[in-house]
Write a protein that holds these residues in place. Structure first.
Motif, mmCIF file in Angstrom:
data_model
loop_
_atom_site.group_PDB
_atom_site.id
_atom_site.type_symbol
_atom_site.label_atom_id
_atom_site.label_comp_id
_atom_site.label_asym_id
_atom_site.label_seq_id
_atom_site.Cartn_x
_atom_site.Cartn_y
_atom_site.Cartn_z
ATOM 1 N N ILE A 122 0.866 -1.176 0.000
ATOM 2 C CA ILE A 122 0.000 0.000 0.000
ATOM 3 C C ILE A 122 0.902 1.225 0.000
ATOM 4 C CG2 ILE A 122 -1.833 1.212 1.237
ATOM 5 C CD1 ILE A 122 -2.097 -1.636 2.804
ATOM 6 N N ARG A 188 0.140 -7.681 -5.294
ATOM 7 C CA ARG A 188 -0.764 -6.581 -5.631
ATOM 8 C C ARG A 188 -0.213 -5.302 -5.014
ATOM 9 N NH1 ARG A 188 -1.564 -9.970 -8.489
ATOM 10 N NH2 ARG A 188 -3.453 -11.165 -8.946
ATOM 11 N N LEU A 190 -0.845 -1.386 -4.400
ATOM 12 C CA LEU A 190 -1.960 -0.437 -4.320
ATOM 13 C C LEU A 190 -1.392 0.968 -4.118
ATOM 14 C CD1 LEU A 190 -4.223 -2.473 -1.852
ATOM 15 C CD2 LEU A 190 -4.103 -2.651 -4.348
ATOM 16 N N THR A 218 -2.785 -1.353 -8.769
ATOM 17 C CA THR A 218 -4.115 -0.737 -8.740
ATOM 18 C C THR A 218 -3.985 0.698 -8.257
ATOM 19 O OG1 THR A 218 -5.233 -2.843 -8.298
ATOM 20 C CG2 THR A 218 -6.416 -0.828 -7.717
ATOM 21 N N CYS A 232 -10.810 2.642 0.336
ATOM 22 C CA CYS A 232 -9.454 2.101 0.283
ATOM 23 C C CYS A 232 -9.320 0.828 1.112
ATOM 24 C CB CYS A 232 -8.455 3.148 0.746
ATOM 25 S SG CYS A 232 -8.242 4.519 -0.415
ATOM 26 N N VAL A 235 -10.541 -1.902 -0.919
ATOM 27 C CA VAL A 235 -9.569 -2.248 -1.967
ATOM 28 C C VAL A 235 -8.472 -3.150 -1.395
ATOM 29 C CG1 VAL A 235 -7.783 -1.318 -3.498
ATOM 30 C CG2 VAL A 235 -10.034 -0.231 -3.392
ATOM 31 N N ALA A 239 -7.759 -7.004 -2.524
ATOM 32 C CA ALA A 239 -6.441 -7.410 -3.017
ATOM 33 C C ALA A 239 -5.895 -8.578 -2.212
ATOM 34 C CB ALA A 239 -5.485 -6.226 -2.947
#
Length: 249
Positions: A122, A188, A190, A218, A232, A235, A239
């Motif tokens: 993140i 992933r 973010l 993403t 968020c 999200v 993920a």
């Protein structure tokens, strides 16, 4: 109530650990953040609902752990992460790294490649001591860092950061964007487009640099560095579930 782990380096780390089925989801927080933040608590609640194993902890000099922030560096917090993972989890782990914790997740993957089932980052901030702080310092700040040993930088999110010479010099030994970065598991990344601490360009650079069979970035429009509003958090959860599914967990 927090529990405490005494590390091989003599530091005392506060942590919360929830048992469940693996892989262990390990939240790695950001610089000057702690394990009581909204992202860590949201993921802990998710893990408990899902019966998933979960660990959150404070690096030394952060939150409830021992030490002063200004005494620490990337390498110290990497040692803390390894100590927590080695002592408090077993089997595969899935780090979720926020900001500086994204760098820590990548260092963890480099140090314990056989244990990583997947990864979520993140607003990951790999190499930020060099590419963010040092690259942005004026000549006067560089002289001050050398002569005084630290400089103070304003933050959009909290009181000024005290950046020490040790943080910069140690960071140079932990860089991950200057050599091959192999991530052979689902990943992933973010990132918010309105992040003033970690630019979108950093996320794109990480995606371009890393090597792996299953990586996605993403972008969330208008999300800032906190990345912790309801949208968020959803999200992040999505993920994480995606990585777990692709990891066969």
């Amino acid at each position: 109530m927090s529990e405490y782990l005494d590390t091989p380096q003599g530091r005392r780390l506060a942590y919360h650990r929830s048992t469940g089925r693996g892989p262990w989801v390990v939240f790695c927080g950001g610089l000057k953040s702690d394990m009581e933040g909204s992202k860590a608590l949201h993921l802990e609640a998710w893990a408990q609902r899902e019966g998933r194993a979960f660990l959150r902890f404070d690096y030394s000099g952060h939150g409830e752990s021992s030490g002063a922030f200004t005494d620490g560096c990337i390498g110290d917090w990497h040692e803390d992460t390894l100590a927590a993972v080695d002592a408090l989890t077993e089997g595969p782990v899935l780090p979720v790294g926020s900001s500086m914790g994204g760098w820590q997740a990548l260092l963890l993957a480099r140090a314990r490649p056989g244990r990583i089932a997947g990864m979520v980052t993140i607003a990951a901030a790999p190499d930020f001591t060099e590419d963010g702080y040092w690259a942005g310092f004026s000549d006067a700040q560089k002289v001050q860092l050398e002569s005084v040993g630290h400089v103070e930088l304003p933050s959009d999110y909290m009181e000024p950061y005290v950046i020490t010479r040790r943080l910069i010099e140690d960071g140079r030994t932990r860089l991950v964007l200057r050599s091959p970065l192999r991530l052979p598991f689902p990943v992933r990344f973010l990132q918010g487009t309105d992040d003033t601490a970690v630019p979108v360009a950093t996320a794109v650079r990480l995606l371009d640099h890393a090597e792996g069979p299953d990586m996605r970035l993403t972008l969330v429009k208008d999300a800032d560095h906190r990345f912790s509003d309801e949208t968020c958090l959803d999200v992040i959860e999505t993920a994480l579930e995606d990585v777990l599914e692709r990891a066969g967990a």
